[in-house]
Scaffold this motif. Structure first.
Motif, PDB file in Angstrom:
ATOM      1  N   LYS A 132       0.303   2.027  -4.075  1.00  0.00           N
ATOM      2  CA  LYS A 132       0.175   1.557  -5.453  1.00  0.00           C
ATOM      3  C   LYS A 132       1.083   0.354  -5.693  1.00  0.00           C
ATOM      4  CE  LYS A 132      -1.176   6.096  -7.127  1.00  0.00           C
ATOM      5  NZ  LYS A 132      -0.807   7.237  -7.968  1.00  0.00           N
ATOM      6  N   GLY A 133       0.707  -0.463  -6.674  1.00  0.00           N
ATOM      7  CA  GLY A 133       1.510  -1.635  -7.022  1.00  0.00           C
ATOM      8  C   GLY A 133       1.110  -2.879  -6.256  1.00  0.00           C
ATOM      9  N   LYS A 134       0.158  -2.755  -5.362  1.00  0.00           N
ATOM     10  CA  LYS A 134      -0.358  -3.893  -4.594  1.00  0.00           C
ATOM     11  C   LYS A 134      -1.761  -3.517  -4.124  1.00  0.00           C
ATOM     12  CE  LYS A 134       1.617  -2.220  -0.255  1.00  0.00           C
ATOM     13  NZ  LYS A 134       2.116  -0.955  -0.776  1.00  0.00           N
ATOM     14  N   TRP A 135      -2.478  -4.465  -3.604  1.00  0.00           N
ATOM     15  CA  TRP A 135      -3.766  -4.178  -2.992  1.00  0.00           C
ATOM     16  C   TRP A 135      -3.523  -3.575  -1.612  1.00  0.00           C
ATOM     17  CZ3 TRP A 135      -8.608  -4.624  -5.124  1.00  0.00           C
ATOM     18  CH2 TRP A 135      -8.673  -5.237  -6.366  1.00  0.00           C
ATOM     19  N   SER A 136      -4.311  -2.579  -1.273  1.00  0.00           N
ATOM     20  CA  SER A 136      -4.179  -1.914   0.027  1.00  0.00           C
ATOM     21  C   SER A 136      -5.550  -1.759   0.664  1.00  0.00           C
ATOM     22  CB  SER A 136      -3.560  -0.519  -0.134  1.00  0.00           C
ATOM     23  OG  SER A 136      -2.289  -0.597  -0.726  1.00  0.00           O
ATOM     24  N   VAL A 137      -5.556  -1.810   1.978  1.00  0.00           N
ATOM     25  CA  VAL A 137      -6.748  -1.490   2.757  1.00  0.00           C
ATOM     26  C   VAL A 137      -6.366  -0.338   3.673  1.00  0.00           C
ATOM     27  CG1 VAL A 137      -8.343  -2.268   4.560  1.00  0.00           C
ATOM     28  CG2 VAL A 137      -7.717  -3.820   2.695  1.00  0.00           C
ATOM     29  N   VAL A 138      -7.120   0.749   3.596  1.00  0.00           N
ATOM     30  CA  VAL A 138      -6.902   1.895   4.471  1.00  0.00           C
ATOM     31  C   VAL A 138      -8.095   1.964   5.415  1.00  0.00           C
ATOM     32  CG1 VAL A 138      -6.525   4.384   4.621  1.00  0.00           C
ATOM     33  CG2 VAL A 138      -5.608   3.099   2.676  1.00  0.00           C
ATOM     34  N   GLY A 178      -1.590 -10.642  -0.710  1.00  0.00           N
ATOM     35  CA  GLY A 178      -0.856  -9.512  -1.287  1.00  0.00           C
ATOM     36  C   GLY A 178      -1.418  -8.167  -0.889  1.00  0.00           C
ATOM     37  N   VAL A 179      -2.065  -8.100   0.270  1.00  0.00           N
ATOM     38  CA  VAL A 179      -2.724  -6.883   0.742  1.00  0.00           C
ATOM     39  C   VAL A 179      -1.959  -6.294   1.922  1.00  0.00           C
ATOM     40  CG1 VAL A 179      -4.852  -5.929   1.723  1.00  0.00           C
ATOM     41  CG2 VAL A 179      -4.979  -7.784   0.049  1.00  0.00           C
ATOM     42  N   ILE A 221      -8.145  -0.501  -2.034  1.00  0.00           N
ATOM     43  CA  ILE A 221      -7.503   0.180  -3.154  1.00  0.00           C
ATOM     44  C   ILE A 221      -6.762  -0.854  -3.994  1.00  0.00           C
ATOM     45  CG2 ILE A 221      -5.808   1.946  -3.761  1.00  0.00           C
ATOM     46  CD1 ILE A 221      -6.522   3.109  -0.874  1.00  0.00           C
ATOM     47  N   ASP A 222      -6.996  -0.817  -5.296  1.00  0.00           N
ATOM     48  CA  ASP A 222      -6.351  -1.781  -6.185  1.00  0.00           C
ATOM     49  C   ASP A 222      -4.909  -1.354  -6.494  1.00  0.00           C
ATOM     50  OD1 ASP A 222      -6.368   0.087  -8.311  1.00  0.00           O
ATOM     51  OD2 ASP A 222      -7.932  -0.959  -9.429  1.00  0.00           O
ATOM     52  N   PRO A 223      -4.133  -2.207  -7.163  1.00  0.00           N
ATOM     53  CA  PRO A 223      -2.733  -1.875  -7.443  1.00  0.00           C
ATOM     54  C   PRO A 223      -2.519  -0.626  -8.291  1.00  0.00           C
ATOM     55  CG  PRO A 223      -3.068  -4.235  -7.640  1.00  0.00           C
ATOM     56  CD  PRO A 223      -4.436  -3.609  -7.500  1.00  0.00           C
ATOM     57  N   GLU A 224      -3.531  -0.180  -9.002  1.00  0.00           N
ATOM     58  CA  GLU A 224      -3.406   1.042  -9.803  1.00  0.00           C
ATOM     59  C   GLU A 224      -3.704   2.290  -8.972  1.00  0.00           C
ATOM     60  OE1 GLU A 224      -5.177  -1.777 -11.147  1.00  0.00           O
ATOM     61  OE2 GLU A 224      -3.200  -2.243 -11.930  1.00  0.00           O
ATOM     62  N   GLY A 225      -4.076   2.097  -7.723  1.00  0.00           N
ATOM     63  CA  GLY A 225      -4.376   3.235  -6.851  1.00  0.00           C
ATOM     64  C   GLY A 225      -5.817   3.697  -6.915  1.00  0.00           C
ATOM     65  N   GLN A 226      -6.699   2.858  -7.446  1.00  0.00           N
ATOM     66  CA  GLN A 226      -8.115   3.203  -7.526  1.00  0.00           C
ATOM     67  C   GLN A 226      -8.897   2.579  -6.372  1.00  0.00           C
ATOM     68  OE1 GLN A 226      -9.821   2.250 -11.320  1.00  0.00           O
ATOM     69  NE2 GLN A 226      -8.862   4.000 -12.310  1.00  0.00           N
TER      70      GLN A 226
END
Length: 187
Positions: free
Chosen positions: A30-36, A65-66, A125-130
C-alpha cells in the motif's frame, strides 16, 4: 467473483531481497503502485524467462513508482538458492516472496490445490491496496514485461484522469476516450 477493485487480503511473509531475508506484508503493497507476479516454482523452465524479463525492465517500473513482487509457494531459502545459482535470476532486484503455506497464493485465488503450486497470475495494485488488473493463465504460457508495463501505465493514467479511459493498444501520449452519449456507436 472477480478480484478487480477488491482490497488485497492481509498477509505476512518472508522475501529474499537484495541478499537478505526481509519481512513483507500486505501493508508494504500500500502507498505505492505494486505488481504481484505469481509463478509455479523455482528451478523451472518458463519462470526464469519471465522473472528475467521483469528484471530487465525493473528500472522502468521503478521510474513509475511501481514495486514488483514475485511470489511462489517455494520458501525464501529456495529463492536465495535459485538466485545464487542462476545467472538469469541473479539479475533480480525486486523482492521474491516465499509462500510455503499458500496463504498469499490462495488470497489471490491462483492456487492449484492438487499440486500446491501457483498459476501464472499477475496483479496490479493501486496505492490504496485495490486490485486494478488481474491476469491469470495456464502455466505453459509466459508473460511479457513490456505488455505489463503498458497496462500499468494505463492503470495509472486512468487513476489520475477521472472520466477518461484508455482504448486498446493505448500507450502514453496517445489519445484516450471520454465515455459519453456522443461516442455511442461512433467508435
Amino acid at each position: 467473483m472477480s478480484l478487480i477493485n477488491t482490497e488485497i487480503k492481509p498477509f505476512n511473509a518472508t522475501a529474499y531481497h537484495n541478499g537478505k531475508f526481509v519481512p513483507v506484508s500486505s501493508e508494504d503493497l500500500k502507498g505505492k503502485w505494486s505488481v504481484v507476479v505469481f509463478y509455479p516454482a523455482d528451478f523451472t523452465f518458463v519462470c526464469p524467462t519471465e522473472l528475467g524479463d521483469l528484471a530487465d525492465h525493473y528500472d522502468t517500473f521503478k521510474s513509475l513508482g511501481v514495486e514488483i513482487y514475485a511470489v511462489s509457494t517455494d520458501t525464501h531459502f529456495t529463492h536465495k538458492a535459485w538466485h545464487d545459482t542462476s545467472d538469469t535470476i541473479a539479475k533480480i532486484r525486486y523482492p521474491m516472496i516465499g509462500d510455503p503455506t499458500g496463504t498469499i497464493t490462495r488470497n489471490f485465488d491462483v492456487m492449484i490445490e492438487e499440486e500446491g503450486l501457483a498459476l501464472r497470475g499477475t496483479f496490479v495494485i493501486d496505492p490504496e491496496g485495490q486490485i486494478k488488473l488481474c491476469e491469470i493463465h495456464d502455466n505453459g504460457i509466459g508473460r511479457d514485461a513490456k505488455e505489463l508495463l503498458r497496462k500499468v501505465q494505463a492503470a495509472q493514467y486512468v487513476a489520475n484522469h477521472p472520466g477518461e479511459v484508455c482504448p486498446a493498444k493505448w500507450t502514453p501520449g496517445e489519445a484516450t476516450l471520454a465515455p459519453s452519449l456522443d461516442l455511442v456507436g461512433k467508435i
